[in-house]
Enzyme design. Structure first.
Site, PDB file in Angstrom:
ATOM      1  N   HIS A   1     -17.166   2.411   6.494  1.00 47.08           N
ATOM      2  CA  HIS A   1     -16.919   1.851   5.289  1.00 47.08           C
ATOM      3  C   HIS A   1     -16.712   0.428   4.807  1.00 47.08           C
ATOM      4  CE1 HIS A   1     -14.342   0.562   2.082  1.00 47.08           C
ATOM      5  NE2 HIS A   1     -14.804   1.330   0.980  1.00 47.08           N
TER       6      HIS A   1
ATOM      7  N   LYS B   1      -9.957  -8.918   9.652  1.00 47.49           N
ATOM      8  CA  LYS B   1      -8.936  -8.079  10.578  1.00 47.49           C
ATOM      9  C   LYS B   1      -9.261  -7.077  11.622  1.00 47.49           C
ATOM     10  CE  LYS B   1      -6.173  -6.974   6.875  1.00 47.49           C
ATOM     11  NZ  LYS B   1      -6.500  -8.044   5.680  1.00 47.49           N
TER      12      LYS B   1
ATOM     13  N   ARG C   1      11.561   0.911   7.249  1.00 43.94           N
ATOM     14  CA  ARG C   1      12.478   0.424   8.283  1.00 43.94           C
ATOM     15  C   ARG C   1      13.548  -0.541   7.669  1.00 43.94           C
ATOM     16  NH1 ARG C   1      10.062  -2.523  13.322  1.00 43.94           N
ATOM     17  NH2 ARG C   1       9.450  -3.867  11.967  1.00 43.94           N
TER      18      ARG C   1
ATOM     19  N   LYS D   1     -14.029   5.646   7.770  1.00 45.47           N
ATOM     20  CA  LYS D   1     -13.206   4.341   6.865  1.00 45.47           C
ATOM     21  C   LYS D   1     -13.602   3.052   7.732  1.00 45.47           C
ATOM     22  CE  LYS D   1     -10.721   2.044   4.118  1.00 45.47           C
ATOM     23  NZ  LYS D   1     -10.198   0.803   4.836  1.00 45.47           N
TER      24      LYS D   1
ATOM     25  N   SER E   1      -9.015   3.810   0.831  1.00 46.97           N
ATOM     26  CA  SER E   1      -9.531   2.705   0.420  1.00 46.97           C
ATOM     27  C   SER E   1      -9.526   2.381  -0.968  1.00 46.97           C
ATOM     28  CB  SER E   1     -11.204   2.593   0.823  1.00 46.97           C
ATOM     29  OG  SER E   1     -11.794   1.209   0.265  1.00 46.97           O
ATOM     30  N   GLY E   2      -9.293   1.003  -1.279  1.00 44.20           N
ATOM     31  CA  GLY E   2      -9.061   0.756  -2.601  1.00 44.20           C
ATOM     32  C   GLY E   2      -8.117  -0.233  -2.979  1.00 44.20           C
TER      33      GLY E   2
ATOM     34  N   MET F   1       0.893  -0.959  -0.089  1.00 48.00           N
ATOM     35  CA  MET F   1      -0.108   0.050   0.131  1.00 48.00           C
ATOM     36  C   MET F   1       0.921   1.328   0.061  1.00 48.00           C
ATOM     37  SD  MET F   1      -3.325  -0.347  -0.242  1.00 48.00           S
ATOM     38  CE  MET F   1      -4.193   0.839   0.803  1.00 48.00           C
TER      39      MET F   1
ATOM     40  N   GLU G   1     -18.631  -2.833   3.657  1.00 44.05           N
ATOM     41  CA  GLU G   1     -18.069  -3.635   2.689  1.00 44.05           C
ATOM     42  C   GLU G   1     -18.414  -5.180   3.284  1.00 44.05           C
ATOM     43  OE1 GLU G   1     -13.905  -2.890   2.335  1.00 44.05           O
ATOM     44  OE2 GLU G   1     -13.327  -4.803   2.955  1.00 44.05           O
TER      45      GLU G   1
ATOM     46  N   VAL H   1       2.111   1.996   7.783  1.00 44.34           N
ATOM     47  CA  VAL H   1       2.469   0.766   8.515  1.00 44.34           C
ATOM     48  C   VAL H   1       1.219   0.273   8.917  1.00 44.34           C
ATOM     49  CG1 VAL H   1       4.755   1.637   9.111  1.00 44.34           C
ATOM     50  CG2 VAL H   1       2.889   1.746  10.783  1.00 44.34           C
TER      51      VAL H   1
END
Ligand code: 6PG
Length: 473
Positions: free
Chosen positions: A185, A260, A33, A182, A128-129, A13, A189, A74
């Site tokens: 969203h 998640k 990192r 988000k 998003s996407g 990402m 989803e 991250v």
């Protein structure tokens, strides 16, 4: 020369977001990192624009124009706090730290408040996407101060998806507002995917249709009211054939849905806010149910109905209608949750603008969001999307089919918690009288919790254990 903006965290990402920025002509400082990722990025994609690679975070910060703008990409969690602390140490008042991960909005509120003390703007932003969106135009949902939006907004709008020339990026509101939006969203989803999965399951079981035949059905649905990214890719996934076995791909995947956490967070927050997001909750619970193989094995011997295949082709259109109606309910609930949070946290969210930035770039992008935007344009204080004349009409048109679908599912034993609970919500909300009155009576009976009357002001209690006379409480 100094960089316009920086990205630290160059997994897929972050890397794609950095490339998107560079492709739009921004000089991008990049840091990771482990420096090999940074080197790889510059080696592979250096030709796409101007990258300023830094091995150390201090060099990364030093390479940014003032006020500095650094995006953290991250994995959300404790790691984010560590990176924020390190960055903040190296920054000055007026600088901006953007967290583009899926952070919990409460963490974002905490981080924003802490950095504000130091004069640093913290911008928790939803992006998003997926990988594709990050590279070619995501939907971007930033929270934070107005000043930070002034400095970041033009860049974010530049790299975001556009629909009819309108960028899918807007200043959502202060502190945690962006990450909250988000989160909702993602909850939506989950619910979209659950409704799609129920449609597929019911049609497959009832009609004995093959995944490939159902891919065709979804492809057709994608042309109409349901037109959306998730419906489009459902056709792709259902059409996929496993190379190793020659079976439909969907039949070789373990049927345990993972998560998640953003869907679960949505439901947790909704419980706190007292908003019934039943569509999202059923989707989260359906994933949880799928993820208990030991219970499923133990229950596998339980009897189901004798009836199996029922109905003909007309069920396909019925399911389409049920899917559309249930989708309207799930979105109405999600928007209610944003409205409630806006009030609770003083965010002043503009609901129509949220629908606008979800039209493109994000996972739930759909034609349908134009209608939601239109509903809030017509009445920004709409108490529920279900009451918008367009949606009310659509629900009315769909309701007979919706009821037939739930009936069929119940008859043949296919679980459709999304369809069923959405229908129950619809029926609950539209009723003039609810059995909540009886619940109130019971509460007063066993706990003297009192009740209101339909015809008089004030709270009342009935002396249930005595002469059953009523008293003002
Ligand atoms: C997006 C997605 C993304 C999310 C995945 C996976 O908007 O691009 O929402 O942010 O991480 O959808 O979510 P689950 O693993 O919880 O299904």
């Amino acid at each position: 020369d100094l960089a316009d903006i920086g990205v630290t965290g160059l997994a897929t990402m972050g890397r794609n977001l950095a490339r998107n920025l560079a492709r739009h002509g921004y000089a991008v400082a990049v840091h990771n990192r482990s420096a090999s990722r940074t080197r790889d990025l510059v080696k592979e994609f250096g030709g796409e624009g101007t990258f300023l690679a830094a091995e150390e975070l201090a060099d990364f910060v030093a390479s940014l124009k003032r006020p500095r703008r650094a995006i953290i990409m991250v994995k959300a969690g404790a790691g984010t706090d560590a990176v924020i602390d390190q960055l903040a140490e190296l920054m000055e008042p007026g600088d901006m730290i953007v967290d583009g991960g899926n952070a919990h909005f409460a963490d974002t509120r905490r981080r924003e408040a802490a950095l504000r003390e130091k004069g640093i703007h913290f911008v928790g932003t939803g992006i998003s996407g997926g990988e594709e969106g990050a590279l070619n135009g995501p939907s971007i949902m930033p929270g934070g101060s107005k000043e930070s939006w002034e400095a970041l907004g033009p860049i974010l709008q530049d790299i975001s998806a556009k629909v009819d020339g309108v960028p899918c990026a807007v200043h959502v509101g202060p502190d945690g507002a962006g990450h909250f939006v988000k989160m909702v969203h993602n909850g939506i989803e989950y619910s979209d995917m659950q409704l799609i999965a129920e449609s597929y399951d019911l049609l497959r079981q009832a009609l004995g249709a093959t995944p490939a035949e159902l891919a065709e059905v979804f492809r057709e649905w994608n042309q109409g009211d349901l037109g959306s990214y998730l419906i489009e890719i459902t056709a792709e996934v259902l059409d996929q054939v496993d190379a190793a076995t020659g079976k439909p791909f969907v039949d070789v995947v373990v049927d345990q849905a993972e998560q998640k956490g953003t869907g679960r967070w949505t439901v947790q927050s909704a419980l706190d806010l007292g908003v019934p997001v039943t569509g999202i909750a059923e989707a989260v619970f359906a994933r949880a149910l799928s993820g208990h193989p030991e219970q499923r094995a133990a229950a596998a011997g339980l009897e189901g109905p004798k009836l199996s295949g029922v109905g003909g082709r007309e069920l396909v259109e019925d399911v389409r209608q049920a899917l559309y109606a249930s989708k309207i309910v799930a979105y109405a609930q999600g928007f209610d949750q944003m409205a409630a949070a806006s009030k609770e946290y003083g965010w002043d969210l503009e609901l129509g603008a949220m629908a606008t930035i979800w039209r493109g770039g994000c996972i739930i992008r759909a034609k349908f969001l134009d209608r939601i935007r239109a509903a809030y344009d017509a009445d920004p204080a709409l108490p529920t999307l279900l009451a918008d004349p367009t949606f009310a009409g659509a629900l009315n048109l769909a309701q007979d089919a919706w009821r037939r679908v739930v009936t069929t599912a119940v008859q043949i034993g296919v679980p459709t918690p999304g369809f069923s609970s959405a229908l129950a919500y619809y029926d609950g909300l539209r009723r003039d009288r609810l059995p909540a009155a009886l619940v109130q009576g019971l509460r007063d009976y066993f706990g003297a919790h009192t009740y209101l009357r339909v015809d008089r002001e004030g709270a009342f209690h009935t002396d249930w254990s005595g002469d059953r006379s009523e008293h003002s409480a």
